[in-house]
Design a protein around this motif. Sequence first.
Motif, short mmCIF file in Angstrom:
data_model
loop_
_atom_site.label_atom_id
_atom_site.label_comp_id
_atom_site.label_asym_id
_atom_site.label_seq_id
_atom_site.Cartn_x
_atom_site.Cartn_y
_atom_site.Cartn_z
N ASP A 179 0.83 -1.21 0.00
CA ASP A 179 0.00 0.00 0.00
C ASP A 179 0.86 1.26 0.00
O ASP A 179 0.57 2.23 0.71
CB ASP A 179 -0.95 0.01 1.21
CG ASP A 179 -1.89 -1.19 1.19
OD1 ASP A 179 -1.82 -1.97 0.22
OD2 ASP A 179 -2.65 -1.35 2.13
N ASP A 201 -0.86 0.56 -4.31
CA ASP A 201 -2.19 0.21 -3.85
C ASP A 201 -3.23 0.28 -4.96
O ASP A 201 -3.18 1.15 -5.83
CB ASP A 201 -2.59 1.15 -2.71
CG ASP A 201 -3.77 0.62 -1.93
OD1 ASP A 201 -3.58 -0.37 -1.21
OD2 ASP A 201 -4.87 1.17 -2.06
N GLU A 235 -1.18 -3.39 -7.72
CA GLU A 235 -2.43 -4.07 -7.34
C GLU A 235 -3.59 -3.47 -8.10
O GLU A 235 -3.54 -2.31 -8.47
CB GLU A 235 -2.75 -3.76 -5.87
CG GLU A 235 -2.13 -4.61 -4.84
CD GLU A 235 -2.51 -4.08 -3.45
OE1 GLU A 235 -3.39 -3.21 -3.32
OE2 GLU A 235 -1.87 -4.53 -2.50
MG MG Z 1 -4.32 -2.82 0.14
#
Ligand code: MG
Length: 286
Positions: A179, A201, A235
Amino acid sequence: RAKEKRGSQFRYYDEKMDEQIQRMHSLRSEFANALLRNELELFYQPKIDLHTREVVGAEALVRWYRDNRFVPPGEFFPAIEDTDLMRKLDWWVLREAIRHAQEWQGEGRVIPVSVNLSAMTLKHDSFVPGIEALMAAYPLPVGHLELEVLESVSQQEAEQVVAKLERCRELGLLIALDDFGTGASSLVHLQQLPFDTIKIDQRFVRRLLEAPGNEAIVRSMVSFAHYSDRKLVVEGVENQPIWARLLELGCTSGQGYGISPPMASRQLPGWIDGWETSDINLDYNI
Ligand code: MG
Ligand code: C2E
Ligand code: MG
Ligand code: MG
């Protein structure tokens, strides 16, 4: 109900708060039971090289099915985050992920696994001895196990955390900052932490094409990773247009629903075989 209680608003809010606290408590004890009875499961989400499609690893994500209903981590983590249960869970996940990685290794497969580690577990005194014991009991080749830690490590704790992460690397583990860019840490501070990988993130990626600000953020992270010689994992690769844009922005590896959602451990080897032998989608033309 509100009418009945007219004039006693405070009592109403008290009751609501009581209800919430009750719910937290029962969630916590149910989770403790689930952990004890081995009713949790580790799912895996594959990570791929965005250029070659090759699978480069998989992230372990805990799954709790309570009475056959999936309880998302976001729902139960608040109930266990500041308790010993969090550490118990982290050690269970580590042990389980190592077991899976060794199983796959025994079948002649190399699937590096990443495990999320809470700050609480990392900061606890038992962390380094625990990791040393695990790695001694269940050795894995260098680079087969990665710890994903959040960047929420304050300046005061930095020295200790740095030493612990360095010890992990000596033992052959990789470290990822999860993140990235969502915590309060400055880049100067993050730059000093020993880590191999930056994870961008999903909140910046999912709406990459709609929100120009996100693209600027991703760009700056790509250049930070490049400059500091760290690997980059993205991600939230939800579809091919995002995938294509990420490649243009210089991102090298990623995970997301557009590639695969997290799946049960027994499904992963078969999924990889299917994925790697499937024809390259010709629409996807970069
Ligand atoms: Mg996350
Ligand atoms: P994380 O480590 O950043 O994990 C990525 C989250 O994004 C996972 O959610 C994953 O299912 C989700 N995700 C993956 N691809 C996509 C996508 O394309 N779109 C969207 N919208 N989401 C995607 P999950 O499994 O609900 O986990 C949430 C968070 O809970 C994790 O964030 C991690 O911080 C924590 N967590 C999950 N499993 C564990 C665990 O076993 N141990 C610890 N300590 N934390 C865990
Ligand atoms: Mg993670
Ligand atoms: Mg993450």
